[in-house]
Design an enzyme around this catalytic site. Sequence first.
Site, mmCIF file in Angstrom:
data_model
loop_
_atom_site.group_PDB
_atom_site.id
_atom_site.type_symbol
_atom_site.label_atom_id
_atom_site.label_comp_id
_atom_site.label_asym_id
_atom_site.label_seq_id
_atom_site.Cartn_x
_atom_site.Cartn_y
_atom_site.Cartn_z
ATOM 1 N N ALA A 11 0.891 -1.217 0.009
ATOM 2 C CA ALA A 11 -0.076 -0.052 -0.164
ATOM 3 C C ALA A 11 0.823 1.294 -0.130
ATOM 4 O O ALA A 11 0.185 2.404 -0.041
ATOM 5 C CB ALA A 11 -0.793 0.098 1.124
ATOM 6 N N SER A 13 2.717 2.570 -2.391
ATOM 7 C CA SER A 13 2.582 3.233 -3.776
ATOM 8 C C SER A 13 1.551 2.562 -4.579
ATOM 9 O O SER A 13 1.117 1.468 -4.327
ATOM 10 C CB SER A 13 3.805 2.974 -4.337
ATOM 11 O OG SER A 13 4.292 1.698 -4.751
ATOM 12 N N GLY A 14 1.260 3.393 -5.931
ATOM 13 C CA GLY A 14 0.699 2.659 -6.734
ATOM 14 C C GLY A 14 -0.737 2.392 -6.344
ATOM 15 O O GLY A 14 -1.470 3.014 -5.740
ATOM 16 N N LEU A 15 -1.473 1.331 -6.813
ATOM 17 C CA LEU A 15 -2.734 0.850 -6.560
ATOM 18 C C LEU A 15 -3.110 0.863 -5.314
ATOM 19 O O LEU A 15 -4.074 1.229 -4.683
ATOM 20 C CB LEU A 15 -2.926 -0.628 -7.240
ATOM 21 C CG LEU A 15 -2.795 -0.850 -8.757
ATOM 22 C CD1 LEU A 15 -3.073 -2.169 -8.997
ATOM 23 C CD2 LEU A 15 -3.427 0.036 -9.401
ATOM 24 N N GLY A 16 -2.450 0.187 -4.407
ATOM 25 C CA GLY A 16 -2.437 0.006 -2.882
ATOM 26 C C GLY A 16 -2.535 1.122 -2.269
ATOM 27 O O GLY A 16 -3.527 1.266 -1.376
ATOM 28 N N SER A 145 -3.867 -10.649 -12.746
ATOM 29 C CA SER A 145 -3.488 -10.127 -13.944
ATOM 30 C C SER A 145 -3.838 -10.694 -15.056
ATOM 31 O O SER A 145 -3.558 -11.938 -15.082
ATOM 32 C CB SER A 145 -1.977 -9.413 -13.740
ATOM 33 O OG SER A 145 -1.764 -8.761 -15.102
ATOM 34 N N TYR A 175 6.328 -13.856 -14.807
ATOM 35 C CA TYR A 175 5.561 -12.961 -14.143
ATOM 36 C C TYR A 175 4.120 -13.443 -14.468
ATOM 37 O O TYR A 175 3.312 -13.602 -13.296
ATOM 38 C CB TYR A 175 5.520 -11.467 -14.679
ATOM 39 C CG TYR A 175 4.662 -10.519 -13.961
ATOM 40 C CD1 TYR A 175 4.623 -10.251 -12.518
ATOM 41 C CD2 TYR A 175 3.635 -10.191 -14.714
ATOM 42 C CE1 TYR A 175 3.816 -9.306 -11.900
ATOM 43 C CE2 TYR A 175 2.843 -9.295 -14.081
ATOM 44 C CZ TYR A 175 2.581 -8.944 -12.760
ATOM 45 O OH TYR A 175 1.624 -8.133 -12.360
#
Length: 295
Positions: A11, A13-16, A145, A175
């Site tokens: 959480a 950075s980014g989406l989190g 994803s 990935y």
Amino acid sequence: MSRPVAVITGATSGLGRIAAIELVHRGYRVGVVARSRAKADALLGELRSVAGEAEVDVFHADLGVMAQARRVGEEIAARYPRLDVLVNNAGLHAFSQRVTAEGLAEMTAVNYLGPFVLTRVLLETPRPSGVLRASGPARIVNVASEAARQAGAVSPKTDLRRTDAYTRRESMALYGRTKLMTIMWTQELARRLNPAETTVNCCDPGFNATGLGRDLPGSAVLQRVLNTLGVGDPRKGAGIIVRLATDPAFAHTSGGYFSVRDARPLECPEPGRGESVQRELWAETVALLDGLGSS
């Protein structure tokens, strides 16, 4: 506890980060699992600046280390008498092989094994029912994803233990395989849970210009360019995460895989779609973790 409680990994950075801010705005007490103390402190300050009454707790762990994933799960279970939402969001796209001190491929450890361990601890601790089961109805949201469609074949026993070197070009399939395993695990776990107590779903957050590919040379510059152009806006990806975590429309849905595009249902890619291979993945995962003493 008067507020519902949500724990979210990755959480800082980014989406989190965006999902954590939205959950705070919706009145949740938020527990953040973070590896970097400096980034966690910055997030803590940001959350409290956007919501002065926010209740936020920070738990420190590297989810690529199974012993730490287990330990932080126990800390979370000890902190909260109830847990309404668990979001497994932390992720890594490594462009070359790195092997952890426990002998695991780091990308597999961070993207799949660590969330598996954390979730299992929260379903089982404290005994006999675990804080998630005891808090029913509770929700688990796993961030997968559509890169899972690049995985090709899947062989659980081999893939979980694979630590050989790979190139940047080969990294995409690997990935994708970790994200395919996330979808497979989500669907197998759903069959093992009582949906009246705990549901589990996963999502494709779409392309997001975040720090996920931070190992790629020039990624910081590319991210700034994409942000300027409005490409890969992480607010869309965070939106599907929060929707699965809070929307009453998903209160009784379990085992689903949903698109960032209007929460459209998606099928698990064919290599991992069958119940038999999903059960095999579960069994091989438990066997591997038992060998580490971290199941």
